[in-house]
Motif scaffolding. Structure first.
Motif, short mmCIF file in Angstrom:
data_model
loop_
_atom_site.label_atom_id
_atom_site.label_comp_id
_atom_site.label_asym_id
_atom_site.label_seq_id
_atom_site.Cartn_x
_atom_site.Cartn_y
_atom_site.Cartn_z
N VAL A 154 0.57 -1.41 -0.07
CA VAL A 154 0.08 -0.17 -0.14
C VAL A 154 0.77 1.06 0.00
O VAL A 154 1.88 1.20 0.62
CB VAL A 154 -0.92 -0.01 1.13
CG1 VAL A 154 -1.82 1.40 1.16
CG2 VAL A 154 -1.58 -1.22 1.31
N SER A 155 0.68 2.26 -0.85
CA SER A 155 1.11 3.72 -0.75
C SER A 155 1.17 4.16 0.34
O SER A 155 0.04 4.46 0.97
CB SER A 155 0.86 4.21 -1.85
OG SER A 155 1.10 3.68 -3.29
N GLY A 157 1.15 7.77 2.70
CA GLY A 157 0.48 8.95 2.62
C GLY A 157 -0.89 9.13 3.49
O GLY A 157 -1.36 8.14 4.31
N ASN A 159 -3.90 8.61 2.64
CA ASN A 159 -5.04 7.63 2.55
C ASN A 159 -4.32 6.14 2.86
O ASN A 159 -5.19 5.29 2.52
CB ASN A 159 -5.45 7.72 1.15
CG ASN A 159 -6.20 9.02 0.69
OD1 ASN A 159 -6.96 9.41 1.67
ND2 ASN A 159 -5.99 9.58 -0.51
N ALA A 160 -3.45 6.13 3.40
CA ALA A 160 -2.57 4.93 3.30
C ALA A 160 -3.55 4.00 4.28
O ALA A 160 -3.86 2.82 4.01
CB ALA A 160 -1.28 5.01 4.27
N THR A 163 -6.63 2.97 2.45
CA THR A 163 -6.46 1.93 1.45
C THR A 163 -6.00 0.64 1.92
O THR A 163 -6.41 -0.35 1.29
CB THR A 163 -5.10 2.61 0.84
OG1 THR A 163 -5.19 3.83 0.22
CG2 THR A 163 -4.52 1.91 -0.51
N ALA A 187 -2.16 -1.67 -3.98
CA ALA A 187 -3.03 -0.44 -4.10
C ALA A 187 -2.44 0.99 -4.17
O ALA A 187 -1.78 0.97 -3.12
CB ALA A 187 -4.16 -0.43 -3.26
N LEU A 188 -2.69 1.70 -4.95
CA LEU A 188 -2.16 3.42 -4.80
C LEU A 188 -3.16 4.07 -4.32
O LEU A 188 -2.86 4.98 -3.36
CB LEU A 188 -2.22 3.82 -6.31
CG LEU A 188 -0.90 3.14 -7.16
CD1 LEU A 188 -0.96 3.94 -8.52
CD2 LEU A 188 0.42 3.25 -6.95
N ASP A 189 -4.39 3.55 -4.29
CA ASP A 189 -5.50 4.30 -3.24
C ASP A 189 -6.53 3.32 -3.13
O ASP A 189 -6.45 2.26 -3.86
CB ASP A 189 -5.84 5.73 -4.03
CG ASP A 189 -6.36 5.67 -5.28
OD1 ASP A 189 -7.36 4.73 -5.64
OD2 ASP A 189 -5.79 5.98 -6.33
N PRO A 190 -7.74 3.53 -2.31
CA PRO A 190 -8.70 2.60 -2.37
C PRO A 190 -9.49 2.29 -3.48
O PRO A 190 -10.31 1.34 -3.56
CB PRO A 190 -9.68 3.13 -1.36
CG PRO A 190 -8.79 4.34 -0.53
CD PRO A 190 -7.73 4.85 -1.59
N ASP A 191 -9.36 3.06 -4.51
CA ASP A 191 -10.09 2.72 -5.85
C ASP A 191 -9.32 2.02 -6.83
O ASP A 191 -9.68 1.96 -7.93
CB ASP A 191 -10.82 4.06 -6.40
CG ASP A 191 -11.79 4.76 -5.57
OD1 ASP A 191 -12.43 3.99 -4.91
OD2 ASP A 191 -11.79 6.02 -5.54
N SER A 207 -12.05 -0.72 -7.11
CA SER A 207 -12.25 -0.35 -5.51
C SER A 207 -12.88 -1.58 -4.80
O SER A 207 -12.78 -2.52 -5.29
CB SER A 207 -13.55 0.69 -5.29
OG SER A 207 -14.79 0.14 -5.61
#
Length: 240
Positions: A154-155, A157, A159-160, A163, A187-191, A207
């Motif tokens: 997971v990235s 940030g 939103n970690a 995510t 995953a870069l983000d939850p979507d 997502s």
């Protein structure tokens, strides 16, 4: 007997007859008070109805002794005075416990029922392996990476955490045979969630929405030819 003497005798009888019932009421009230006090002492302050047995249910990774040690229930504590909320708080502080209940059973038993966390993946953090449950919580370390679980990538940030929770939701929805075949979930983000299978195939998941539907169609989709699979829209999956 004179009239005056007769009246005095009758007056004395009336006086005596009124005093006896009054004394009996006082004695009865005192007896009830004593009984109530003894019962209160027996129930709330003595060890007669105190804790003698602590039964633990629902453990798998944990042992019953670990739960009892965390609960810290003193032997002989009166059941009616047991602080069940405090016991619950101490038990749920164990890393492997997702939730717990504490009940009492007279005359002397406390029952602690735990629901343990179940790992659906793991992360690497500073060289350490941390197990992750379906909520996305990293709840404890493991000596090595579990072969049957996917790695979560997971990235970092703001939103970690969101995510990570989305990735855990996806992993929890996967059938066990599919989860074992997944090398990592990234995953870069939850979507934007992607599954990388151990054999090199890639599944675009999108997502975490509709993860149950996506997980249901994925096993059949993976039986098709191709290296790229897409379930971002569970109504229009495809392979190429």
């Amino acid at each position: 007997m004179s009239l005056t003497a007769l009246r005095g005798e009758r007056s004395e009888q009336r006086s005596t007859g009124g005093t006896l019932p009054h004394r009996r009421l006082i004695l009865a009230a005192f007896a009830l008070f004593v009984v109530a006090a003894v019962l209160t002492w027996l129930v709330a302050f003595s060890s007669v109805l105190g804790v003698r047995t602590v039964t633990v249910r629902g453990t798998h990774a944990l042992t019953a002794e670990q739960v009892r040690a965390a609960a810290r229930i003193a032997h002989g504590t009166p059941l009616v005075r047991l602080d069940k909320a405090a016991v619950l708080h101490r038990v749920e502080a164990l890393p492997d416990v997702a939730s717990a209940t504490v009940t009492t059973s007279f005359p002397s038993t406390v029952v602690i029922t735990v629901t343990e966390r179940v790992a659906v993946g793991y992360v690497r953090s500073g060289g350490a392996v941390r197990l992750v449950d379906r909520t996305g919580d990293q709840y404890r370390s493991a000596p090595s990476a579990p072969k049957q679980l996917p790695r979560f990538v997971v990235s970092a940030g703001p939103n970690a955490r969101a995510t990570g929770a989305a990735v855990a939701t996806v992993a929890a929805a996967l059938p066990e045979q599919v989860r074992r075949a997944v090398d990592s979930i990234q995953a870069l983000d939850p979507d934007a969630i992607t599954l990388l299978l151990a054999d090199g195939r890639v599944v675009r998941w999108g997502s975490a929405d509709h993860s149950t539907d996506k997980a249901r169609i994925l096993p059949a989709l993976l039986r098709r030819d191709g290296t790229q699979f897409d379930v971002t829209d569970p109504d229009l999956p495809f392979a190429r």
